[in-house]
Design an enzyme around this catalytic site. Structure first.
Site, PDB file in Angstrom:
ATOM      1  N   GLU A  93      -8.630  56.341  40.584  1.00 28.39           N
ATOM      2  CA  GLU A  93      -9.511  55.913  39.486  1.00 28.39           C
ATOM      3  C   GLU A  93      -8.805  55.926  38.134  1.00 28.39           C
ATOM      4  OE1 GLU A  93     -13.596  57.195  37.174  1.00 28.39           O
ATOM      5  OE2 GLU A  93     -12.677  58.565  38.601  1.00 28.39           O
ATOM      6  N   ASP A  94      -8.038  56.979  37.866  1.00 29.22           N
ATOM      7  CA  ASP A  94      -7.519  57.198  36.509  1.00 29.22           C
ATOM      8  C   ASP A  94      -6.115  56.670  36.281  1.00 29.22           C
ATOM      9  OD1 ASP A  94      -9.890  58.436  36.021  1.00 29.22           O
ATOM     10  OD2 ASP A  94      -9.133  60.473  36.200  1.00 29.22           O
TER      11      ASP A  94
END
Length: 709
Positions: free
Chosen positions: A76-77
């Site tokens: 996600e990051d």
């Protein structure tokens, strides 16, 4: 600050060196991927995955779970893909990370929908690998421990979600250590002042009670030792949210809640548990009705223990839990104990049983997900299903079924199997017939009676308690409504096509496909359902079909056939309803009103409530079928002289006429005359006339009227 080397030292106690090396490699990969990223507290971001892995290490989770904890935010990051993780660390780790990862930011209607969609994705991942939820719980636990840097409103939102979903899941999976900490941290975030005051009061009370606690503990320990049994007595502390809930729900002051001593006795084997129970019951008098044997019948999450409450010295209540060391490990770690025993290359029946129960629960979640209309409905089912107080009932073969407190016969039927619930018509409880809405009690034996043609009843939703039953009933009713709407839509469309000397079955598939495209519907079934529910007008659709068909004129061919009535039998189901204002009966002249979203409502032709009777798109002719075997409600108003036994006399007349009384009400007009409102179930107009004639012949009846509007 806690480092990867500290974690590696801890892992050395139960993991081989090559697996520890893989965990360290995952950490360095995450450290590089998150380089430059910081948490709101200002710490390097990689401290979060390291802390999550440390929580899992406390539960002795396997190396793949620890690697997933290190990498759970990488997808996600950062710019790393699932495929890249699979290449680096293997598919099982990549699947775990993908399951734990939050959804990429998608625009939802609101945050509630986003959270519900998130949870649905996680359930699908859990179905493939149950470790997903354990890693997710550890992730949420560390986030809750570090809420301090967030705004108060965001703290409360995250804490409520944690309390409603994640703490309950931890409890459902038996991971008690995580559940208790999640609940207390959530309580502190939602009610900081109440939490602080209870914490101070608990600390103060413990100081005052320390000597009394030590005295009771020493007495229990001495009694166990004197009998030559191996058992360790430890004090048990209530957590903050538990104290708060008891004060609120039981409306008791803090002093009464804390005025209970809690102890746990840990022993070696099951036989010793029951021997120690005899010892403590011999030492202190047990409180009647407060003994529970969760060893013989474990809780849904695998929890096992003996619970008893005793009258201590000076009448002070003492709560005692007795369990083995393996049961203690299960109570604290729940499903995670499965990996705790696997780490030592051994298996244990308690841990294996917990793992099997957890997989069965996730399977039930998937079934609910398939039946739910949307993600918000699904998450409401899950909230209702989590953390119930259980009762235990038996099948006729002696199998134990576990149900939440307040469950009914219908809940039991759906717990056995969805098809049994859908076709349930009656039940025997301990060999006696009982209503389907009966609330069950522990120890009862149930036998469900089914019929092939039976279907769920909408009224069942008023009393079922389990999420599976509620979800399955709604799904069955939607399917039933869809099927009946399609059948009615076909009849309405063929009626509208009759003036063009054609029918739906006679039209070419190519014609239908072109018409569906113009009408913006996906299929014939979708179009017919829309017609049956009153969302489209049949003659407009018929005209469009004829326009598209080659060689058909656009004007009506046989005007007379357009007035052909739709035949009603009374057994069509949910999309044909009989108006409550005029109560039409077979033999009455009737017309149909197509109501958007509800289907066809049947009225008597003279009904005053039918306002748009001149609109041919909504109102059309109906006629009764020659073969009707249904009962229909009708309301009679009877003016009668008041005297003793008149209601019994009326009931006898109605029964003799082969009818049922659905409802009866009496209005007293004066001392001598009374008005009786009688709702009956009758076969038709002729049947009603026969009943009215019998009632009219009673000497005390002055007037009888069939009510309408």
């Amino acid at each position: 600050m806690f480092t990867i080397d500290d974690l590696a030292d801890r892992l050395g106690g139960y993991l081989p060196p090559d697996e520890i090396q893989q965990v360290k490699r995952a950490f360095y990969y995450a450290e590089q991927a998150h380089d430059g990223q910081r948490r709101r507290s200002g710490e390097p971001y990689v401290t979060h995955p390291l802390a999550v892995a440390n929580i899992l290490a406390n539960m002795h989770m396997d190396h793949q779970s620890l690697m997933a904890a290190m990498l759970h935010d990488v997808i996600e990051d950062t710019g790393v893909s699932k495929q890249a993780l699979g290449t680096q660390f293997g598919e099982p780790v990549a699947e775990l990370v993908d399951g734990v990862s939050k959804l990429t930011q998608i625009t939802f209607e609101d945050k509630a929908v986003a959270q519900a969609e998130n949870f649905q994705k996680m359930v699908l991942a859990m179905s493939r690998d149950i470790r997903v939820i354990i890693v997710k719980l550890a992730d949420r636990l560390h986030n809750m421990r570090t809420l301090g840097a967030l705004r108060p409103d965001k703290k409360r939102r995250i804490a409520r979600e944690t309390l409603e979903i994640y703490a309950r899941i931890a409890g459902r999976l038996g991971i008690n250590t995580i559940r208790v900490e999640l609940e207390d941290l959530s309580f502190q975030a939602i009610h900081p002042m109440r939490s602080e005051r209870i914490k101070r009061a608990v600390s103060k009370a413990r100081g005052h009670r320390r000597s009394a606690m030590r005295e009771v503990q020493a007495t229990l320990q001495q009694s166990v030792d004197d009998e030559g049994l191996s058992g360790t007595v430890v004090g048990r502390q209530k957590h903050l949210l538990s104290i708060y809930r008891k004060m609120r729900d039981q409306r008791k002051p803090f002093v009464e809640i804390m005025d209970v001593f809690g102890f746990r006795i840990i022993t070696d084997d099951v036989a010793s548990c029951y021997r120690i129970l005899g010892v403590v019951h011999n030492l202190y008098k047990p409180v009647p009705g407060r003994f529970k044997d969760y060893i013989a019948i474990p809780k849904a999450n695998g929890y096992q223990s003996l619970h008893t409450t005793l009258f201590g010295a000076r009448g002070m209540p003492i709560e005692v839990q007795i369990r083995t060391r393996e049961m203690e490990a299960m109570a604290n770690n729940g499903i995670a104990a499965h990996w705790l025993y696997k780490a030592g290359q051994t298996s244990h029946p308690i841990a294996e049983g917990s793992h099997a129960r957890a997989r069965a629960w996730v399977k039930g979640l998937l079934e609910m997900q398939r039946h739910a209309g949307d993600s918000l409905e699904f998450i409401e089912h899950v909230k209702n299903d989590l953390f119930p107080d259980d009762i235990y009932v038996f099948t006729p073969k002696g199998d134990i079924m576990e149900l939440p407190q307040g469950a009914t016969v219908i809940d039991f039927a759906y717990t056995v199997h969805t098809d049994i619930g859908n076709h349930c018509i009656a039940c025997r409880i301990d060999r006696h017939l009982a209503p389907l809405s009966t609330r069950l009690e522990s120890g009862q034996t149930l036998e469900i009676i089914t019929a092939p043609g039976a279907r769920p009843n909408l009224a069942w939703l008023n009393f079922v308690t389990t999420a599976k039953a509620r979800s399955a009933i709604r799904h069955a009713l939607k399917h039933q409504r869809h099927t009946e709407a399609v059948m009615l839509g076909r009849r309405l469309l063929n009626k509208a096509l009759a003036p063009f000397n054609t029918s739906l079955e006679e039209l070419e598939p190519t014609v239908l496909n072109r018409a569906f495209e113009q009408l913006d519907v996906a299929s014939e079934e979708a179009l017919l359902e829309s017609l049956g529910l009153g969302n489209r007008v049949a003659h407009v659709v018929a005209r469009r079909l004829v326009d598209v068909a080659d060689g058909h004129p656009n004007e009506l061919i046989n005007e007379g056939t357009s007035q052909k009535a739709v035949v009603i039998s009374g057994s069509e189901g949910m999309v044909i309803n009989f108006a409550r204002c005029c109560h039409p009966l077979p033999g009455d002249s009737i017309i149909g009103h197509l109501s958007m979203g509800k289907g066809l409502v049947v009225h008597r032709s003279e009904c005053k409530n039918l306002l748009d009777r001149d609109d041919p798109d909504k109102v059309f002719a109906l006629e009764w079928s020659e073969n009707i075997d249904e009962d229909f409600p009708v309301v009679l108003r009877i003016e009668i002289e008041s005297r003793r036994g008149i209601v019994a006399q009326l009931a006898g007349l109605v029964t003799d006429a082969d009818a049922n009384i659905e409802r009866i009400g009496i209005e007293e007009r004066d001392a001598r005359l009374a008005t009786v409102n009688l709702t009956l179930s009758v076969k038709g107009r002729v049947h009603l006339a026969r009943i009215m004639k019998r009632i009219r012949n009673l000497p005390n009846v002055s007037k009888i009227t069939r009510m309408a509007n």
